[in-house]
Design a protein around this motif. Sequence first.
Motif, PDB file in Angstrom:
ATOM      1  N   GLY A  97       0.801  -1.215   0.000  1.00 36.54           N
ATOM      2  CA  GLY A  97       0.000   0.000   0.000  1.00 36.54           C
ATOM      3  C   GLY A  97       0.834   1.266   0.000  1.00 36.54           C
ATOM      4  N   ASN A  98       0.161   2.388  -0.160  1.00 34.57           N
ATOM      5  CA  ASN A  98       0.751   3.722  -0.170  1.00 34.57           C
ATOM      6  C   ASN A  98       1.751   3.906  -1.319  1.00 34.57           C
ATOM      7  N   LEU A  99       1.472   3.291  -2.439  1.00 31.65           N
ATOM      8  CA  LEU A  99       2.328   3.446  -3.613  1.00 31.65           C
ATOM      9  C   LEU A  99       2.022   4.767  -4.314  1.00 31.65           C
ATOM     10  N   SER A 100       3.014   5.313  -4.949  1.00 33.48           N
ATOM     11  CA  SER A 100       2.848   6.550  -5.707  1.00 33.48           C
ATOM     12  C   SER A 100       1.837   6.344  -6.831  1.00 33.48           C
ATOM     13  N   ALA A 101       1.110   7.387  -7.142  1.00 28.36           N
ATOM     14  CA  ALA A 101       0.145   7.315  -8.241  1.00 28.36           C
ATOM     15  C   ALA A 101       0.840   7.153  -9.590  1.00 28.36           C
ATOM     16  N   ASP A 102       2.136   7.449  -9.651  1.00 20.77           N
ATOM     17  CA  ASP A 102       2.893   7.343 -10.899  1.00 20.77           C
ATOM     18  C   ASP A 102       3.555   5.979 -11.096  1.00 20.77           C
ATOM     19  N   ILE A 103       3.430   5.108 -10.130  1.00 21.24           N
ATOM     20  CA  ILE A 103       4.111   3.811 -10.199  1.00 21.24           C
ATOM     21  C   ILE A 103       3.442   2.910 -11.242  1.00 21.24           C
ATOM     22  N   ARG A 104       4.218   2.063 -11.858  1.00 22.56           N
ATOM     23  CA  ARG A 104       3.707   1.099 -12.830  1.00 22.56           C
ATOM     24  C   ARG A 104       4.003  -0.307 -12.338  1.00 22.56           C
ATOM     25  N   ARG A 105       3.207  -1.247 -12.791  1.00 29.69           N
ATOM     26  CA  ARG A 105       3.324  -2.645 -12.364  1.00 29.69           C
ATOM     27  C   ARG A 105       4.740  -3.185 -12.573  1.00 29.69           C
ATOM     28  N   LYS A 106       5.325  -2.882 -13.719  1.00 29.79           N
ATOM     29  CA  LYS A 106       6.660  -3.377 -14.043  1.00 29.79           C
ATOM     30  C   LYS A 106       7.695  -2.872 -13.034  1.00 29.79           C
ATOM     31  N   GLU A 107       7.603  -1.609 -12.653  1.00 30.24           N
ATOM     32  CA  GLU A 107       8.536  -1.038 -11.674  1.00 30.24           C
ATOM     33  C   GLU A 107       8.407  -1.730 -10.324  1.00 30.24           C
ATOM     34  N   LEU A 108       7.170  -1.948  -9.896  1.00 27.43           N
ATOM     35  CA  LEU A 108       6.932  -2.606  -8.617  1.00 27.43           C
ATOM     36  C   LEU A 108       7.484  -4.027  -8.636  1.00 27.43           C
ATOM     37  N   CYS A 109       7.196  -4.767  -9.692  1.00 31.54           N
ATOM     38  CA  CYS A 109       7.676  -6.149  -9.791  1.00 31.54           C
ATOM     39  C   CYS A 109       9.200  -6.214  -9.810  1.00 31.54           C
ATOM     40  N   GLN A 110       9.835  -5.307 -10.537  1.00 30.74           N
ATOM     41  CA  GLN A 110      11.298  -5.287 -10.578  1.00 30.74           C
ATOM     42  C   GLN A 110      11.881  -5.026  -9.196  1.00 30.74           C
ATOM     43  N   TYR A 111      11.272  -4.131  -8.452  1.00 26.16           N
ATOM     44  CA  TYR A 111      11.766  -3.856  -7.099  1.00 26.16           C
ATOM     45  C   TYR A 111      11.601  -5.080  -6.201  1.00 26.16           C
ATOM     46  N   LEU A 112      10.418  -5.690  -6.220  1.00 30.95           N
ATOM     47  CA  LEU A 112      10.149  -6.831  -5.345  1.00 30.95           C
ATOM     48  C   LEU A 112      10.982  -8.053  -5.712  1.00 30.95           C
ATOM     49  N   GLU A 113      11.357  -8.189  -6.973  1.00 29.24           N
ATOM     50  CA  GLU A 113      12.160  -9.336  -7.405  1.00 29.24           C
ATOM     51  C   GLU A 113      13.587  -9.295  -6.856  1.00 29.24           C
ATOM     52  N   VAL A 119       8.574 -13.093  -8.039  1.00 29.98           N
ATOM     53  CA  VAL A 119       7.181 -12.657  -7.978  1.00 29.98           C
ATOM     54  C   VAL A 119       6.382 -13.509  -8.947  1.00 29.98           C
ATOM     55  N   ASP A 120       5.360 -14.211  -8.431  1.00 33.18           N
ATOM     56  CA  ASP A 120       4.508 -15.033  -9.293  1.00 33.18           C
ATOM     57  C   ASP A 120       3.445 -14.189  -9.977  1.00 33.18           C
ATOM     58  N   GLN A 121       2.765 -13.357  -9.193  1.00 32.15           N
ATOM     59  CA  GLN A 121       1.706 -12.522  -9.751  1.00 32.15           C
ATOM     60  C   GLN A 121       1.681 -11.187  -9.027  1.00 32.15           C
ATOM     61  N   CYS A 122       1.265 -10.162  -9.759  1.00 30.59           N
ATOM     62  CA  CYS A 122       1.183  -8.820  -9.187  1.00 30.59           C
ATOM     63  C   CYS A 122      -0.015  -8.111  -9.803  1.00 30.59           C
ATOM     64  N   GLN A 123      -0.921  -7.664  -8.966  1.00 23.69           N
ATOM     65  CA  GLN A 123      -2.106  -6.940  -9.427  1.00 23.69           C
ATOM     66  C   GLN A 123      -2.052  -5.534  -8.849  1.00 23.69           C
ATOM     67  N   LEU A 124      -1.838  -4.542  -9.693  1.00 18.09           N
ATOM     68  CA  LEU A 124      -1.731  -3.150  -9.262  1.00 18.09           C
ATOM     69  C   LEU A 124      -3.064  -2.447  -9.492  1.00 18.09           C
ATOM     70  N   PHE A 125      -3.540  -1.777  -8.453  1.00 20.06           N
ATOM     71  CA  PHE A 125      -4.756  -0.982  -8.542  1.00 20.06           C
ATOM     72  C   PHE A 125      -4.335   0.477  -8.562  1.00 20.06           C
ATOM     73  N   GLU A 126      -4.492   1.102  -9.708  1.00 25.64           N
ATOM     74  CA  GLU A 126      -3.982   2.457  -9.909  1.00 25.64           C
ATOM     75  C   GLU A 126      -4.892   3.496  -9.270  1.00 25.64           C
ATOM     76  N   ALA A 127      -4.306   4.656  -9.009  1.00 26.90           N
ATOM     77  CA  ALA A 127      -5.038   5.775  -8.424  1.00 26.90           C
ATOM     78  C   ALA A 127      -6.082   6.283  -9.415  1.00 26.90           C
ATOM     79  N   ASN A 128      -7.154   6.797  -8.871  1.00 31.70           N
ATOM     80  CA  ASN A 128      -8.175   7.439  -9.695  1.00 31.70           C
ATOM     81  C   ASN A 128      -8.663   8.687  -8.955  1.00 31.70           C
ATOM     82  N   TYR A 129      -9.735   9.247  -9.371  1.00 31.13           N
ATOM     83  CA  TYR A 129     -10.182  10.497  -8.762  1.00 31.13           C
ATOM     84  C   TYR A 129     -10.596  10.327  -7.300  1.00 31.13           C
ATOM     85  N   ARG A 130     -10.850   9.111  -6.833  1.00 29.35           N
ATOM     86  CA  ARG A 130     -11.216   8.892  -5.436  1.00 29.35           C
ATOM     87  C   ARG A 130     -10.021   8.509  -4.565  1.00 29.35           C
TER      88      ARG A 130
END
Length: 95
Positions: free
Chosen positions: A17-33, A38-49
Amino acid sequence: MSSTDLIDRKYYCLYVGNLSADIRRKELCQYLEQFGQVDQCQLFEANYRRWTCFAFVLMRTPDSINRLMSSRPHFLDNRRFVLKILFIKMFWSFV
């Protein structure tokens, strides 16, 4: 990997949690690797809420989880993010 293997591996799941709104799935997976596969990664991006992003991650081994948790705090895109181990009864499928 069968679906029963995934159900048995419930303790390999993480909430990130608390990921930057500019982060992308690939960046997150590369960091965690850096800590394990990493088997699977599901990123829920920021929206107006939401101003921040969050993700659900399935790691290959419990050692990966231990390495991640023991090396806190973690920063990505100049923002400290939160890690929580998920204990769930059933595995949900990532889209």
